[in-house]
Design an enzyme around this catalytic site. Sequence first.
Site, PDB file in Angstrom:
ATOM      1  N   HIS A  72      -5.599  36.486   9.107  1.00  0.00           N
ATOM      2  CA  HIS A  72      -5.311  35.260   8.345  1.00  0.00           C
ATOM      3  C   HIS A  72      -4.804  35.623   6.951  1.00  0.00           C
ATOM      4  O   HIS A  72      -5.430  36.407   6.257  1.00  0.00           O
ATOM      5  CB  HIS A  72      -6.569  34.403   8.205  1.00  0.00           C
ATOM      6  CG  HIS A  72      -6.959  33.692   9.475  1.00  0.00           C
ATOM      7  ND1 HIS A  72      -7.755  32.579   9.497  1.00  0.00           N
ATOM      8  CD2 HIS A  72      -6.638  33.939  10.768  1.00  0.00           C
ATOM      9  CE1 HIS A  72      -7.916  32.167  10.745  1.00  0.00           C
ATOM     10  NE2 HIS A  72      -7.254  32.989  11.533  1.00  0.00           N
ATOM     11  N   TYR A 200     -12.305  25.084   4.202  1.00  0.00           N
ATOM     12  CA  TYR A 200     -13.552  24.850   3.467  1.00  0.00           C
ATOM     13  C   TYR A 200     -13.430  23.454   2.858  1.00  0.00           C
ATOM     14  O   TYR A 200     -12.525  23.219   2.058  1.00  0.00           O
ATOM     15  CB  TYR A 200     -13.726  25.868   2.340  1.00  0.00           C
ATOM     16  CG  TYR A 200     -14.045  27.285   2.809  1.00  0.00           C
ATOM     17  CD1 TYR A 200     -13.035  28.172   3.183  1.00  0.00           C
ATOM     18  CD2 TYR A 200     -15.364  27.730   2.862  1.00  0.00           C
ATOM     19  CE1 TYR A 200     -13.335  29.470   3.594  1.00  0.00           C
ATOM     20  CE2 TYR A 200     -15.673  29.030   3.272  1.00  0.00           C
ATOM     21  CZ  TYR A 200     -14.656  29.885   3.642  1.00  0.00           C
ATOM     22  OH  TYR A 200     -14.954  31.163   4.049  1.00  0.00           O
ATOM     23  N   PRO A 292     -23.647  32.072   2.996  1.00  0.00           N
ATOM     24  CA  PRO A 292     -22.441  32.448   3.752  1.00  0.00           C
ATOM     25  C   PRO A 292     -21.124  31.860   3.230  1.00  0.00           C
ATOM     26  O   PRO A 292     -20.060  32.231   3.728  1.00  0.00           O
ATOM     27  CB  PRO A 292     -22.735  31.946   5.174  1.00  0.00           C
ATOM     28  CG  PRO A 292     -23.814  30.943   5.036  1.00  0.00           C
ATOM     29  CD  PRO A 292     -24.595  31.283   3.814  1.00  0.00           C
ATOM     30  N   LYS A 296     -19.394  36.986   2.478  1.00  0.00           N
ATOM     31  CA  LYS A 296     -19.560  38.322   1.875  1.00  0.00           C
ATOM     32  C   LYS A 296     -20.619  39.202   2.521  1.00  0.00           C
ATOM     33  O   LYS A 296     -20.599  40.422   2.333  1.00  0.00           O
ATOM     34  CB  LYS A 296     -19.941  38.177   0.383  1.00  0.00           C
ATOM     35  CG  LYS A 296     -18.854  37.660  -0.507  1.00  0.00           C
ATOM     36  CD  LYS A 296     -17.784  38.695  -0.739  1.00  0.00           C
ATOM     37  CE  LYS A 296     -16.457  38.029  -0.653  1.00  0.00           C
ATOM     38  NZ  LYS A 296     -15.365  38.802  -0.191  1.00  0.00           N
ATOM     39  N   TYR A 384     -12.376  36.719  -2.618  1.00  0.00           N
ATOM     40  CA  TYR A 384     -12.513  36.406  -1.185  1.00  0.00           C
ATOM     41  C   TYR A 384     -12.096  37.588  -0.315  1.00  0.00           C
ATOM     42  O   TYR A 384     -12.774  37.925   0.657  1.00  0.00           O
ATOM     43  CB  TYR A 384     -11.685  35.159  -0.845  1.00  0.00           C
ATOM     44  CG  TYR A 384     -12.025  34.583   0.503  1.00  0.00           C
ATOM     45  CD1 TYR A 384     -13.168  33.788   0.674  1.00  0.00           C
ATOM     46  CD2 TYR A 384     -11.235  34.836   1.613  1.00  0.00           C
ATOM     47  CE1 TYR A 384     -13.503  33.269   1.915  1.00  0.00           C
ATOM     48  CE2 TYR A 384     -11.558  34.310   2.865  1.00  0.00           C
ATOM     49  CZ  TYR A 384     -12.694  33.527   3.004  1.00  0.00           C
ATOM     50  OH  TYR A 384     -13.014  33.018   4.233  1.00  0.00           O
TER      51      TYR A 384
HETATM   52  P1  RFL Z   1     -28.700  42.773  10.132  1.00  0.00           P
HETATM   53  O1  RFL Z   1     -27.435  42.366  10.802  1.00  0.00           O
HETATM   54  O2  RFL Z   1     -29.729  41.714   9.921  1.00  0.00           O
HETATM   55  O3  RFL Z   1     -29.320  43.967  10.990  1.00  0.00           O
HETATM   56  C1  RFL Z   1     -30.632  44.434  10.780  1.00  0.00           C
HETATM   57  C2  RFL Z   1     -31.139  45.015  12.084  1.00  0.00           C
HETATM   58  O4  RFL Z   1     -32.420  45.618  11.858  1.00  0.00           O
HETATM   59  C3  RFL Z   1     -33.277  45.280  12.930  1.00  0.00           C
HETATM   60  N1  RFL Z   1     -34.673  45.400  12.454  1.00  0.00           N
HETATM   61  C4  RFL Z   1     -35.486  46.444  12.753  1.00  0.00           C
HETATM   62  N2  RFL Z   1     -35.295  47.525  13.520  1.00  0.00           N
HETATM   63  C5  RFL Z   1     -36.328  48.405  13.634  1.00  0.00           C
HETATM   64  N3  RFL Z   1     -37.535  48.228  13.016  1.00  0.00           N
HETATM   65  C6  RFL Z   1     -37.760  47.158  12.233  1.00  0.00           C
HETATM   66  N4  RFL Z   1     -38.943  47.008  11.622  1.00  0.00           N
HETATM   67  C7  RFL Z   1     -36.713  46.199  12.080  1.00  0.00           C
HETATM   68  N5  RFL Z   1     -36.589  45.031  11.401  1.00  0.00           N
HETATM   69  C8  RFL Z   1     -35.361  44.572  11.628  1.00  0.00           C
HETATM   70  C9  RFL Z   1     -32.871  43.876  13.312  1.00  0.00           C
HETATM   71  O5  RFL Z   1     -33.270  43.550  14.640  1.00  0.00           O
HETATM   72  C10 RFL Z   1     -31.353  43.949  13.147  1.00  0.00           C
HETATM   73  O6  RFL Z   1     -30.694  44.308  14.343  1.00  0.00           O
HETATM   74  O7  RFL Z   1     -28.442  43.434   8.715  1.00  0.00           O
HETATM   75  P2  RFL Z   1     -27.166  44.292   8.139  1.00  0.00           P
HETATM   76  O8  RFL Z   1     -26.820  45.396   9.068  1.00  0.00           O
HETATM   77  O9  RFL Z   1     -27.494  44.575   6.742  1.00  0.00           O
HETATM   78  O10 RFL Z   1     -25.923  43.264   8.210  1.00  0.00           O
HETATM   79  C11 RFL Z   1     -25.861  42.121   7.384  1.00  0.00           C
HETATM   80  C12 RFL Z   1     -25.096  41.007   8.080  1.00  0.00           C
HETATM   81  O11 RFL Z   1     -25.635  40.810   9.370  1.00  0.00           O
HETATM   82  C13 RFL Z   1     -25.141  39.687   7.294  1.00  0.00           C
HETATM   83  O12 RFL Z   1     -24.991  39.929   5.922  1.00  0.00           O
HETATM   84  C14 RFL Z   1     -24.030  38.705   7.730  1.00  0.00           C
HETATM   85  O13 RFL Z   1     -24.234  38.224   9.035  1.00  0.00           O
HETATM   86  C15 RFL Z   1     -23.956  37.530   6.762  1.00  0.00           C
HETATM   87  N6  RFL Z   1     -22.952  36.519   7.155  1.00  0.00           N
HETATM   88  C16 RFL Z   1     -21.609  36.704   6.897  1.00  0.00           C
HETATM   89  N7  RFL Z   1     -21.170  37.839   6.323  1.00  0.00           N
HETATM   90  C17 RFL Z   1     -19.828  38.054   6.135  1.00  0.00           C
HETATM   91  O14 RFL Z   1     -19.465  39.086   5.580  1.00  0.00           O
HETATM   92  N8  RFL Z   1     -18.874  37.158   6.532  1.00  0.00           N
HETATM   93  C18 RFL Z   1     -19.220  35.989   7.120  1.00  0.00           C
HETATM   94  O15 RFL Z   1     -18.337  35.237   7.520  1.00  0.00           O
HETATM   95  C19 RFL Z   1     -20.627  35.717   7.283  1.00  0.00           C
HETATM   96  N9  RFL Z   1     -21.024  34.578   7.864  1.00  0.00           N
HETATM   97  C20 RFL Z   1     -23.340  35.353   7.792  1.00  0.00           C
HETATM   98  C21 RFL Z   1     -22.350  34.383   8.133  1.00  0.00           C
HETATM   99  C22 RFL Z   1     -24.666  35.104   8.104  1.00  0.00           C
HETATM  100  C23 RFL Z   1     -25.007  33.928   8.727  1.00  0.00           C
HETATM  101  N10 RFL Z   1     -26.364  33.731   9.021  1.00  0.00           N
HETATM  102  C24 RFL Z   1     -26.818  33.634  10.346  1.00  0.00           C
HETATM  103  C25 RFL Z   1     -27.348  33.972   7.984  1.00  0.00           C
HETATM  104  C26 RFL Z   1     -22.676  33.199   8.747  1.00  0.00           C
HETATM  105  C27 RFL Z   1     -24.010  32.947   9.026  1.00  0.00           C
HETATM  106  C28 RFL Z   1     -24.336  31.619   9.663  1.00  0.00           C
HETATM  107  C1  PHB Z   2     -17.625  32.268  10.423  1.00  0.00           C
HETATM  108  O1  PHB Z   2     -16.548  32.195  11.062  1.00  0.00           O
HETATM  109  O2  PHB Z   2     -18.715  32.388  10.998  1.00  0.00           O
HETATM  110  C2  PHB Z   2     -17.607  32.137   8.953  1.00  0.00           C
HETATM  111  C3  PHB Z   2     -16.402  32.071   8.283  1.00  0.00           C
HETATM  112  C4  PHB Z   2     -16.375  31.940   6.900  1.00  0.00           C
HETATM  113  C5  PHB Z   2     -17.569  31.877   6.200  1.00  0.00           C
HETATM  114  C6  PHB Z   2     -18.787  31.963   6.865  1.00  0.00           C
HETATM  115  C7  PHB Z   2     -18.809  32.083   8.249  1.00  0.00           C
HETATM  116  O3  PHB Z   2     -17.528  31.724   4.846  1.00  0.00           O
END
Ligand code: RFL
Ligand code: PHB
Length: 390
Positions: A72, A200, A292, A296, A384
């Site tokens: 994009h 957005y 979110p 980031k 961004y």
């Molecule tokens: P994770 O992905 O949470 O992975 C951590 C892993 O550790 C495991 N764990 C353990 N394992 C062993 N022993 C223990 N005691 C443990 N405790 C936990 C867990 O099971 C898991 O598998 O962390 P990590 O690797 O730091 O990654 C971070 C990202 O996952 C997170 O920041 C993003 O998903 C945030 N996020 C977004 N980030 C973006 O850059 N772009 C996006 O568009 C974006 N959209 C989002 C998001 C997060 C969302 N939610 C669900 C909060 C959209 C949403 C809705």
């Molecule tokens: C997504 O596609 O899940 C998504 C995209 C943009 C955001 C957060 C989540 O800012």
Amino acid sequence: MRTQVGIIGAGPAGLLLSHLLHLQGIDSVVLESRSREQIESTIRAGVLEQGTMDLLTETGVGERMKAEGALHHGFELAFEGKRRRIDLTDLTGKAITVYAQHEVIKDLVAARVAAQGALHFGVSDVSLHDIDGTTPTIRFRHEGEAHDLQCDFIIGCDGSQGISRNSIPEALRRDYQRVYPFGWFGILAEAPPSSDELIYARHERGFALVSTRSPNVQRMYFQCDPKDNVDNWSDDRIWAELHARVDSDEGHKVVEGKIFQKNIVGMRSFVSTTMQHGRLFLAGDAAHIVPPTGAKGLNLAVSDVRILSDALRAFYKEDRSDKLESYSETALKRIWRAEHFSYWMTRMMHRLDDASPFEQQLQVAELEHVTTSRSAAISMAENYVGAVAV
Ligand code: RFL
Ligand code: PHB
């Protein structure tokens, strides 16, 4: 059992770190509490910054992202019944890719398995020992047996609910937090895209976001009460809410389809400093959370492990520990930049129940500004795509 680097958590941070270390000839073991099926199907982020895409490509795990992800060059801001485009590529020379986090996870797991990397799923009772001594050890249970894994370094990549952060003595830690009084209701729907780019939307009923996963599957979110229950929302009610918040006076409409997944997530900003103690280092959500809105979280996890893998390379290959010593300080510069951007974008786009009519007009004034002033648009676009200097 012994390894050079013991990694807790197989999220994007832990898996990518293990992959980057492998490419430098450094051994690691990854311990994950969930199953492979669970980590490969949890629906989370979708937007990859240019730097994240480049790193995945350069290190040989970007092929499917290139083929199946959507590049994009901009996104749209919807407010006051109109749509205004932020042209990321014109403003910064860079772009983003929409590719689901669990697809990145699948690609990284496949690469670790193909390289015969040590990756243990379903571990339990994980605890850390001697992190500031000479034999840092991870104690855990796997397939009914207790194990001790001795490491040179332990890296906590165990997300916001993990155990690693609490192993840093409280007296040395300082936590910063902001909890928002709203959440995001997320859906996945079988439908064609509503738009070529992400939208957005700020609306007096609340924020909404139109994203995508593939030509047939769309991801959308709308601001909700974080304590609400998905069962209170019929498909008709969800579509009515999305139409109300996103459809424009110029005739653009959200395209409906069959909703096959619904979830609600709370939102907070959180930073825990320091990110290191002795031989323990934290990366990703284990040390910081962003709402979110700025997309980031995943990208920050990638940025942390990029810094950390370089510091570990310098330690093993050049006999230097200065980069490890300054890891937390180096990583926190980008983290605080992203914290500010995510907070700013969240405040500008969401319905704030405590905002006066005056403050609501300021939100609109700010949206007018970023969509008309080139320098303001550049600043937003640089943040961004992750191209901002820190
Ligand atoms: P994770 O992905 O949470 O992975 C951590 C892993 O550790 C495991 N764990 C353990 N394992 C062993 N022993 C223990 N005691 C443990 N405790 C936990 C867990 O099971 C898991 O598998 O962390 P990590 O690797 O730091 O990654 C971070 C990202 O996952 C997170 O920041 C993003 O998903 C945030 N996020 C977004 N980030 C973006 O850059 N772009 C996006 O568009 C974006 N959209 C989002 C998001 C997060 C969302 N939610 C669900 C909060 C959209 C949403 C809705
Ligand atoms: C997504 O596609 O899940 C998504 C995209 C943009 C955001 C957060 C989540 O800012």
